[in-house]
Design an enzyme around this catalytic site. Sequence first.
Site, short mmCIF file in Angstrom:
data_model
loop_
_atom_site.label_atom_id
_atom_site.label_comp_id
_atom_site.label_asym_id
_atom_site.label_seq_id
_atom_site.Cartn_x
_atom_site.Cartn_y
_atom_site.Cartn_z
N ASP A 19 -5.40 2.48 13.00
CA ASP A 19 -5.36 1.57 11.86
C ASP A 19 -3.95 1.04 11.64
OD1 ASP A 19 -6.29 0.19 9.67
OD2 ASP A 19 -7.08 1.94 8.62
N ASN A 35 -2.17 -0.89 8.12
CA ASN A 35 -2.63 -1.38 6.82
C ASN A 35 -1.64 -2.18 6.00
OD1 ASN A 35 -5.38 -0.63 6.69
ND2 ASN A 35 -4.77 1.51 6.54
N ASP A 45 -13.30 -4.53 5.98
CA ASP A 45 -13.50 -3.46 5.00
C ASP A 45 -14.66 -3.77 4.06
OD1 ASP A 45 -11.65 -1.77 6.00
OD2 ASP A 45 -10.13 -2.08 4.44
N ARG A 80 0.84 -1.20 0.00
CA ARG A 80 0.00 0.00 0.00
C ARG A 80 0.88 1.25 0.00
NH1 ARG A 80 -4.72 2.74 3.65
NH2 ARG A 80 -6.36 2.61 2.10
C1 GLA Z 1 -8.18 0.78 6.04
C2 GLA Z 1 -9.38 0.73 6.95
C3 GLA Z 1 -10.51 1.52 6.33
C4 GLA Z 1 -10.08 2.94 6.10
C5 GLA Z 1 -8.83 2.98 5.24
C6 GLA Z 1 -8.25 4.37 5.14
O1 GLA Z 1 -8.39 0.08 4.88
O2 GLA Z 1 -9.76 -0.59 7.20
O3 GLA Z 1 -11.65 1.47 7.16
O4 GLA Z 1 -9.83 3.56 7.33
O5 GLA Z 1 -7.81 2.14 5.77
O6 GLA Z 1 -7.11 4.41 4.39
#
Ligand code: GLA
Length: 728
Positions: A477, A479, A547, A442
């Site tokens: 978060d 990611n 998500d 990402r």
């Molecule tokens: C992740 C989270 C989402 C959102 C995005 C933002 O994917 O799970 O809910 O917050 O990041 O970049």
Amino acid sequence: MNICADQTHNVFKLDTPRFSLALALADGKWLGQAYCGPRLETADLAWALSLDQRPNTPDTLPRETVSFFDCFPSAYPAANMGDFREPCLAVRTVHGQIDCLPRFKGYEILPGKPALEGLPATFGDPEDCNTIKIILADDVTGVEVELYYTAFTGLDVIAQSVRVRNGGESPVWLERALSACLSFPYEGQKLVTLHGSWAREGAIQTRDIGVGVQGTYSSRGITGHQDQPFMAVVSPGTDQEQGTVCGMHLLYSGSFLAQVQRDQHDSLRTVIGVHPDGFRWKLAPGEAFQTPEAVLVFSDGGLGQMTRTLHDLYRGHLIRSPWLHRPRPVLLNNWEATYFDFDEERLLRIARRAAELGVELFVLDDGWYENRHTDSGGLGDWKVDRKKLPHGLDGLAERVNALGLKFGLWMEPEMVSPDSELYRAHPDWAIRTAGRDPMLCRDQYVLDLSCPEVEKYVWEKVSGTLKSANISYLKWDMNRPVTNLGSAGQPPDRQGEVGHRYVLALYRLQERLTREFPDLLLENCCSGAGRFDPGMLFYSPQIWGSDDTDALERLRIQEGLSMLYPLSSIGAHVSDCPNHEVGRVTPFETRGNTALTGAFGYELDVTAIAPEEQEQIPAQIERYHRFCGLVQSGDYYRLSSLQAGSRLDARMVVSKDRKQALVVLTRSLNAPNQRPKFIRLRGLDPSAVYADGDTGREYPGEVLLHIGLPVELPGWDFGSRLISLTQK
Ligand code: GLA
């Protein structure tokens, strides 16, 4: 006292309401598991250790110690010592060799449960649980192993963890130090695990246990979407209602291993702990290593009873947030509403309408800081983007507050974008191996939290941001997985510690957050449920469930997660249609009913949806408030499962006093020519009469339990209904 140390029989027995675990000594020194199963009153169990192929112990037949260790149900098996099955402990000595064979030295019984330093753990007072610490030691290396077993008095749960201390004079390196080990005879049991992928979490898998090693693991540095740190060995034919279940759940948020091995003699050994691949922890003389805690959960009433035990354990003895039993404010998150395309005006337009409809908390997701117009760039600097938010976060929070809403914020504190001031100044702050650029995922790197200065920087950014405005909620978060594990801050012989040190630093940061911002509502997230584990629940009462917000997908995902986790810990939002992940259109009511049995909220542009949908929101919010106490504290029953192939998702929550119940029924695809069906309810008082809150219809409890409730759903795809029952 639910723990006894019977010195006549050399047995230590731990009792929970319906289960017993007995450990015993062979030759007065080798600690093995004599029994694990339905509760026994006797402690005369040592003979169980000398059954089957183990008539001869090393003392009675010194010429043949290998065949003893290779089938002995060791409580904490060590590698390279004649036991060729999955070990729990591997110690590399100063000679470069794997060597350690700890033998019994003593024990201590402790009322209640000691906390684990730096790690999440279940807790309880002496009336809730008691602990036995069994000490083993190896004379050659000086390594001491303390095994901690805590037996709960009101729940069929034993918590286990291990502390390994170097009591010798030279350093040693732990190459494996798992948290728990259990043994069972193989009787056709199956293995239940939970798997998935990004946006497809929570898939329950049941499989046969073949000869050899099988199980689940993560080497991602996080627990991951793909595999839960959970495994259950269940008797043949186990379902929601019946069967014997022995589950293991690791309270950990990094790479893990959970394995069952069926050996040459048809014995099963289950182990769980930190993944040994890449792990190597140096213990200088006097130093100790504490493993994460494993929860061992037992049920003789199928998977449903295991679920309810885990829910009670996590609600009563793990989640510490003051929000656990408080009604959580109904939130609206702007992510699926705007993604990165917003400015203050647009946000306030949405917030204003949300407030009119009864929403209580407005959450600003990703994109509020400089250099963040897509998901490349900006992470790590955390400077407010004044072009989008001319009045800053504080100005926005004030305006949101003025609408009668609380204000919440998203951050991804563990990350850095290559295109950031932070990375340009400190490229060595990203987790990386020497001389190689780390891999992008990402478009971002993982910050090396194992370095104290990086941890300090992250704390300053998070706490500084929280103090900069009136922020009531934080979505933390994460990611991407961790790759290229290596740290510029550790010497070569401590590089194997980086993964676990990262997790420890994450826990320290979250601990500090809970202490310094005690009222903050913290929601953890990892691209959805990528780090949905009991470790993170120690710090946050809720975690974003996935998500994928499509109602039908969410029913499957929430079914899987709720097998282990309390409903109120699963973040669940009503979003717009066609759904952004799968393009499906489901009724607004169904989306609301799906989110209702989770941590409820919205994730859509409330000004852009159809007026008929907007009009449903106040009633949905009123319903959430009506049922949230029940959802947060009741007993959960899975009545019908999409994952098991049914077209009907049916779930039910019953209050502990059985006076109130909520049933949620949702169909996947409709089918023609259906005869009327009934669904049998669970957990109700058979001698009571229950009234349906909508229709006023009255049903005897025994009828609902044995005949069932008529399934009357709207006649279209994804039709859904809520039934609220109250005892007369
Ligand atoms: C992740 C989270 C989402 C959102 C995005 C933002 O994917 O799970 O809910 O917050 O990041 O970049």
